[in-house]
Design an enzyme around this catalytic site. Structure first.
Site, mmCIF file in Angstrom:
data_model
loop_
_atom_site.group_PDB
_atom_site.id
_atom_site.type_symbol
_atom_site.label_atom_id
_atom_site.label_comp_id
_atom_site.label_asym_id
_atom_site.label_seq_id
_atom_site.Cartn_x
_atom_site.Cartn_y
_atom_site.Cartn_z
ATOM 1 N N ARG A 104 0.836 -1.202 0.000
ATOM 2 C CA ARG A 104 0.000 0.000 0.000
ATOM 3 C C ARG A 104 0.877 1.260 0.000
ATOM 4 O O ARG A 104 0.638 2.190 -0.769
ATOM 5 C CB ARG A 104 -0.964 -0.003 1.202
ATOM 6 C CG ARG A 104 -2.069 -1.055 1.058
ATOM 7 C CD ARG A 104 -3.201 -0.832 2.053
ATOM 8 N NE ARG A 104 -2.836 -1.091 3.436
ATOM 9 C CZ ARG A 104 -2.917 -2.278 4.030
ATOM 10 N NH1 ARG A 104 -3.370 -3.326 3.364
ATOM 11 N NH2 ARG A 104 -2.561 -2.423 5.296
ATOM 12 N N LYS A 139 -11.247 15.645 4.858
ATOM 13 C CA LYS A 139 -12.381 15.280 3.997
ATOM 14 C C LYS A 139 -13.411 14.449 4.751
ATOM 15 O O LYS A 139 -13.047 13.611 5.593
ATOM 16 C CB LYS A 139 -11.895 14.467 2.800
ATOM 17 C CG LYS A 139 -13.009 14.144 1.812
ATOM 18 C CD LYS A 139 -12.581 13.135 0.752
ATOM 19 C CE LYS A 139 -13.130 11.767 1.079
ATOM 20 N NZ LYS A 139 -12.901 10.784 0.017
ATOM 21 N N LYS A 158 -16.716 19.466 -2.557
ATOM 22 C CA LYS A 158 -16.361 18.353 -3.470
ATOM 23 C C LYS A 158 -17.646 17.678 -3.943
ATOM 24 O O LYS A 158 -18.159 16.763 -3.292
ATOM 25 C CB LYS A 158 -15.446 17.373 -2.736
ATOM 26 C CG LYS A 158 -15.092 16.134 -3.538
ATOM 27 C CD LYS A 158 -13.899 15.403 -2.951
ATOM 28 C CE LYS A 158 -13.656 14.101 -3.676
ATOM 29 N NZ LYS A 158 -12.359 13.499 -3.388
HETATM 30 P P1 13P Z 1 -13.249 9.099 -6.966
HETATM 31 O O1 13P Z 1 -12.659 10.239 -7.753
HETATM 32 O O2 13P Z 1 -12.658 7.765 -7.300
HETATM 33 O O3 13P Z 1 -14.757 9.136 -6.962
HETATM 34 O O4 13P Z 1 -12.799 9.314 -5.459
HETATM 35 C C1 13P Z 1 -12.911 10.569 -4.925
HETATM 36 C C2 13P Z 1 -13.180 10.471 -3.487
HETATM 37 O O5 13P Z 1 -12.394 10.909 -2.686
HETATM 38 C C3 13P Z 1 -14.431 9.836 -3.044
HETATM 39 O O6 13P Z 1 -14.652 10.093 -1.688
#
Ligand code: 13P
Length: 336
Positions: free
Chosen positions: A44, A134, A217
């Site tokens: 990882r 996030k 986002k």
């Molecule tokens: P994806 O761009 O693969 O959708 O992932 C973004 C992300 O952080 C989802 O929480």
């Protein structure tokens, strides 16, 4: 300009975007096993440090969202991951939710958990060097979903999260993701996404979150992946800009899209068109997971010692996304 506003701008400045490398161990295991690589702690970090140390990082990636395991790890030459990112000029961030669970009262839907003990965890992450965070709320879509319960409860959790993050002097990425899965129309995606985003900002305001220190986002406006009525990329771009213009308060400094299961090129092309039609003051960039990493992961899986080759694949993808974030991408560039 407040400190949080400066961080948000710095992450997304000059066509840069965010690399979402915050897959939980369970999700990363799925990704690695899909390319027949064993998911262990060494593999990882090896894949992730290949990306973090590539040339494209310093040019195209303003921030990286890490997972709890990764932010505490060292690279193979003994450097802290956060130090490596700092050397590359990229700001470290951290995913702080603990995942989406069944929502009591509407069991076909999800509520994101992780508020208990969050203040203490945030203090720890801040000490480790994180400057942003996030939290992802996730919404099913159909005629009846998302329900009011899902919209209200996820918005409430996102706002409580964001308020705690700002208290710890970090920038919260607020991610309400209306999923692509299903046979819904793009029109329904537009209506539901608008409702979800507006409710999130109502709650953020109620919780006294400083909107100048937040990054949104969102998903793009797409027809469901099983819908017979797909729309053109041009229409996606126009509807996405219209939705955000109507739903996002002007104080918000930046919007960074998720890719959500789109192919790499589709996510790039749509972002490029969004920027062509962007008549707002919002920076519109990327916070992609799969759309930045998929090809690099496939290449790496063939020979995990080929770090240079893996980095070249990642750098190309990051450059394409950065051009798209400035409305300067063209399909011919994909082969150069
Ligand atoms: P994806 O761009 O693969 O959708 O992932 C973004 C992300 O952080 C989802 O929480």
């Amino acid at each position: 300009m407040t400190e949080l506003n400066k961080i948000a701008h710095k992450i997304l400045e000059n066509g840069k975007g965010i690399l979402a490398a915050d897959e939980s161990t369970a999700t990363m295991t799925k990704r690695l096993e899909s390319v027949n690589v064993e998911s262990n702690v060494e593999n990882r970090i090896l894949f992730r440090e290949s990306l973090f140390s590539s040339k494209g990082m310093s040019k195209f990636i303003g921030g990286v969202i890490l997972y709890d395991e990764t932010i505490k790890q060292k690279t193979s030459d003994g450097k802290k991951v956060t130090e490596l990112l700092a050397e590359m000029g990229s700001i470290p961030g951290i995913k702080v939710d603990t995942g989406a669970k069944q929502l009591a009262g509407s069991l076909d839907e999800k509520i994101t958990e992780g508020l208990d003990g969050l203040r203490e965890r945030l203090k720890e992450y801040s000490k480790l060097g994180a400057k942003f965070t996030k939290w992802r709320g996730v919404y099913n879509i159909s005629e009846k979903y998302p329900s009011k319960l899902s919209i209200n409860s996820n918005a409430h959790a996102l706002a409580r999260y964001a308020a705690l993050v700002q208290e710890c002097k970090m920038v919260p990425i607020v991610e309400p993701e209306v999923l692509m899965d299903g046979d819904h129309s793009a029109k329904n995606c537009f209506i539901k996404t608008s409702e979800v985003i507006k409710k999130c900002f109502d709650e953020l305001r109620l919780h006294n979150v400083d909107l100048t220190g937040v990054i949104l986002k969102p998903n793009m406006i797409l027809a469901g992946n099983n819908s017979k009525n797909q729309i053109s990329n041009e229409e996606t771009a126009k509807l996405t800009v219209k939705c955000l213009k109507e739903s996002v308060p002007v104080e918000v400094p930046g919007i960074a899209f998720l890719s959500g299961g789109q192919t790499e090129v589709q996510a790039t092309e749509n972002l490029n068109l969004i920027n062509k039609y962007n008549d707002t003051n919002f920076v519109m960039s990327y916070s992609y997971g799969r759309a930045l990493q998929q090809s690099a992961l496939k290449h790496w899986a063939k020979n995990t010692k080929d770090i240079n080759g893996t980095q070249a694949v990642f750098d190309h993808r990051a450059r394409m996304c950065s051009l798209a974030a400035q409305g300067k991408w063209a399909s011919e560039l994909e082969n150069k």
